[in-house]
Design a protein around this motif. Structure first.
Motif, mmCIF file in Angstrom:
data_model
loop_
_atom_site.group_PDB
_atom_site.id
_atom_site.type_symbol
_atom_site.label_atom_id
_atom_site.label_comp_id
_atom_site.label_asym_id
_atom_site.label_seq_id
_atom_site.Cartn_x
_atom_site.Cartn_y
_atom_site.Cartn_z
ATOM 1 N N UNK A 166 0.796 -1.223 0.000
ATOM 2 C CA UNK A 166 0.000 0.000 0.000
ATOM 3 C C UNK A 166 0.831 1.276 0.000
ATOM 4 N N UNK A 167 2.115 1.167 0.226
ATOM 5 C CA UNK A 167 3.002 2.330 0.193
ATOM 6 C C UNK A 167 4.223 1.962 -0.641
ATOM 7 N N UNK A 168 5.048 2.939 -0.919
ATOM 8 C CA UNK A 168 6.255 2.681 -1.699
ATOM 9 C C UNK A 168 7.331 2.043 -0.820
ATOM 10 N N UNK A 169 8.278 1.395 -1.476
ATOM 11 C CA UNK A 169 9.419 0.839 -0.744
ATOM 12 C C UNK A 169 10.220 1.946 -0.075
ATOM 13 N N UNK A 214 5.955 -1.055 12.322
ATOM 14 C CA UNK A 214 5.515 -0.463 11.050
ATOM 15 C C UNK A 214 4.116 -0.947 10.692
ATOM 16 N N UNK A 215 3.862 -2.232 10.866
ATOM 17 C CA UNK A 215 2.547 -2.794 10.555
ATOM 18 C C UNK A 215 1.454 -2.131 11.389
ATOM 19 N N UNK A 216 1.773 -1.832 12.646
ATOM 20 C CA UNK A 216 0.781 -1.240 13.546
ATOM 21 C C UNK A 216 0.713 0.274 13.437
ATOM 22 N N UNK A 217 1.479 0.854 12.509
ATOM 23 C CA UNK A 217 1.403 2.287 12.260
ATOM 24 C C UNK A 217 2.208 3.153 13.199
ATOM 25 N N UNK A 218 3.085 2.553 14.001
ATOM 26 C CA UNK A 218 3.843 3.336 14.974
ATOM 27 C C UNK A 218 4.998 4.112 14.343
ATOM 28 N N UNK A 219 5.456 3.660 13.175
ATOM 29 C CA UNK A 219 6.614 4.308 12.548
ATOM 30 C C UNK A 219 6.222 5.211 11.383
ATOM 31 N N UNK A 220 4.937 5.401 11.166
ATOM 32 C CA UNK A 220 4.495 6.277 10.091
ATOM 33 C C UNK A 220 4.416 5.573 8.757
#
Length: 220
Positions: A166-169, A214-220
């Motif tokens: 869903x986002x870029x590398x 990252x999966x849980x959205x903690x790193x943006x």
């Protein structure tokens, strides 16, 4: 004719022929001194694999003049580096066992298949966790040995690769750099490559933690 001393800056400073460990050739300090130069300088922090230091070897009279130069009070290393240097040089008395005792050399000489097994084990843990978020795979890569020592050489390795859905590398790479400690990888063809050649088990766990955050959205 003019009796001028000669000096060679060897740069990386290999004390043994690295070809014995399956690595590319790099000039050996002993061989360069034997060619007749008066002084040879090299790094202690590259192929010698000790803390950062500059080392000078050669003619005894010139070394003594350097030791007594007032600038030595500014550039000389401290006792901790000298102790580390002495301990490391003692290992070179048994060159056939260097890879057992020098962690950087052990990392460089790890069999590629061993790195692949490590990557496959990590992929097996990460793929279920990241299902729907990223495709996790194991792909061949090349580990770059270093910028100062053997800058253009590499050794075969294996990497864990991540292709986010869903986002870029690039955004994934930026997010992992915000983890503490930062996770650094290489971007290629919309995938993030994490070469595992130099990672121990504790660092593998840190990769899992970072990707979970990252999966849980903690790193943006």
């Amino acid at each position: 004719e003019f009796h001028l001393p000669t000096m060679e800056d060897l740069g990386s400073g290999a004390l043994v022929d690295l070809r014995a460990f399956g690595l590319p050739y790099e000039p050996v300090v002993r061989d360069r001194v034997a060619l007749g130069g008066d002084l040879v300088t090299f790094s202690g922090g590259k192929l010698l694999m000790v803390p950062q230091a500059g080392i000078i070897v050669g003619r005894r009279d010139l070394i003594e003049r350097i030791r007594h130069n007032p600038l030595m009070r500014v550039v000389r290393v401290g006792r901790l580096i000298l102790a580390a240097l002495e301990a490391t040089l003692r290992l070179y008395l048994h060159p056939q066992r260097l890879a057992e005792h020098l962690p950087p050399l052990a990392m460089l000489t790890r069999p590629a298949e061993e790195v692949k097994e490590q990557a496959e084990a990590l992929r097996a843990r990460l793929a279920p966790m990241l299902r729907g978020k990223a495709t996790v795979a194991v792909e061949p890569t090349v580990s770059e040995i270093g910028s100062g020592a053997l800058p253009l050489e590499g050794v075969p390795s294996w990497a864990l690769t991540l292709r986010p859905h869903q986002v870029s590398a690039e955004r994934l790479a930026a997010a992992l750099r915000r983890h503490a400690p930062p996770i650094l990888g290489r971007l290629q063809d919309q995938r993030l490559f994490l070469d595992l050649r130099t990672l121990d088990q504790e660092e593998m766990v840190e990769i899992e933690r970072a990707l979970r955050r990252w999966k849980e959205g903690e790193l943006g």
